[in-house]
Design a protein around this motif. Sequence first.
Motif, short mmCIF file in Angstrom:
data_model
loop_
_atom_site.label_atom_id
_atom_site.label_comp_id
_atom_site.label_asym_id
_atom_site.label_seq_id
_atom_site.Cartn_x
_atom_site.Cartn_y
_atom_site.Cartn_z
N ILE A 265 47.74 41.98 36.18
CA ILE A 265 47.17 42.85 37.23
C ILE A 265 48.30 43.27 38.16
O ILE A 265 49.12 42.44 38.57
N ASP B 250 53.27 45.75 45.85
CA ASP B 250 53.47 46.55 44.64
C ASP B 250 53.63 48.02 45.00
O ASP B 250 52.66 48.68 45.35
N GLU C 74 44.11 33.49 36.88
CA GLU C 74 45.18 33.69 37.86
C GLU C 74 46.36 32.78 37.55
O GLU C 74 46.19 31.57 37.40
N LYS C 75 47.53 33.35 37.42
CA LYS C 75 48.79 32.63 37.23
C LYS C 75 48.71 31.54 36.15
O LYS C 75 48.97 30.36 36.42
C1 G1P Z 1 48.50 38.85 43.47
C2 G1P Z 1 47.27 38.62 42.61
C3 G1P Z 1 47.65 38.62 41.14
C4 G1P Z 1 48.34 39.94 40.80
C5 G1P Z 1 49.55 40.15 41.73
C6 G1P Z 1 50.15 41.54 41.53
O1 G1P Z 1 49.37 37.74 43.35
O2 G1P Z 1 46.70 37.35 42.96
O3 G1P Z 1 46.50 38.48 40.34
O4 G1P Z 1 48.75 39.92 39.44
O5 G1P Z 1 49.16 40.04 43.12
O6 G1P Z 1 51.28 41.72 42.31
P1 G1P Z 1 50.60 37.47 44.37
O7 G1P Z 1 51.74 38.29 43.85
O8 G1P Z 1 50.16 37.89 45.72
O9 G1P Z 1 50.87 36.00 44.27
#
Ligand code: G1P
Length: 266
Positions: free
Chosen positions: A182, A113, A169-170
Amino acid sequence: MSRILKAVIPAAGLGTRFSPITNAIPKELLPVVDRASIQYVVDEACEAGIEEIIIVISEAKESIRQYFDRLTSTTSASIKYVYQHEQLGLGHAILCCSEAIGQESFAVLLPDDIIHDEKGALTQLLEIYSRVGSSVIAVQRVLPEFISSYGIIEPTVADDVIKVIGLIEKPEIDKAPSDFGIVGRYILSPMVLEILSTINTGALGEIQLTDALAQLVSSQDLYAVHIQGERFDVGNPTGLLKASIVLALRRQDTATDFKGFLGSIL
Ligand code: G1P
């Protein structure tokens, strides 16, 4: 309340979305304009006053270390490396840093991000942290079709800040408690490390940080900050391209040339 001095940047993931380039180059070293994408979050941490950055890497990603070893004179924080030997998820990557973090509150920045704003995203979180004195996470609104790619919070309004009372989560869209996702910046109490050491695998069969936060809210306060800024998901090829284009347009030394070029092809 203690100052936040340490930040964790997890960077041990496999980067399969960038295959085949990731056969040879960690995705975190792919360039956005003229620097590695991970440098944007390192710079953001330095700007926020972080003194020690802990980058989580794997044996296959030593080149991240080489990259920063040559930059130390321009980086105000010291950088340490912790190895994650198995790719068991974000929660596990953070758990690998337990010893390096100790008993203090710490920041986490996800290098996928990149958030571009006058005021860095971590600085925005720290401003709220200095008021509330407990864990704080960054959120932005997410379009319905992308809800299932994020950790989604269940918010309540407390004064002018958002208090988090649950997280998933997801989630499937119909199970999502809001559209606040998030976005990869966290300030966490050390209790999160304790919870992570006991937690089972969750979504995608991984140890999820979001699941640990869902447990945290039953015993400690957690707040969310709706942060300002343009966010780019540089964890996938089109997001990396968008970041390169927009940041080239925002930078004085590249803007004029690049604007002219874009104008000529559109
Ligand atoms: C991770 C976190 C998720 C968040 C996201 C943001 O997921 O687990 O909670 O919203 O980063 O980029 P990932 O993108 O690594 O699957």
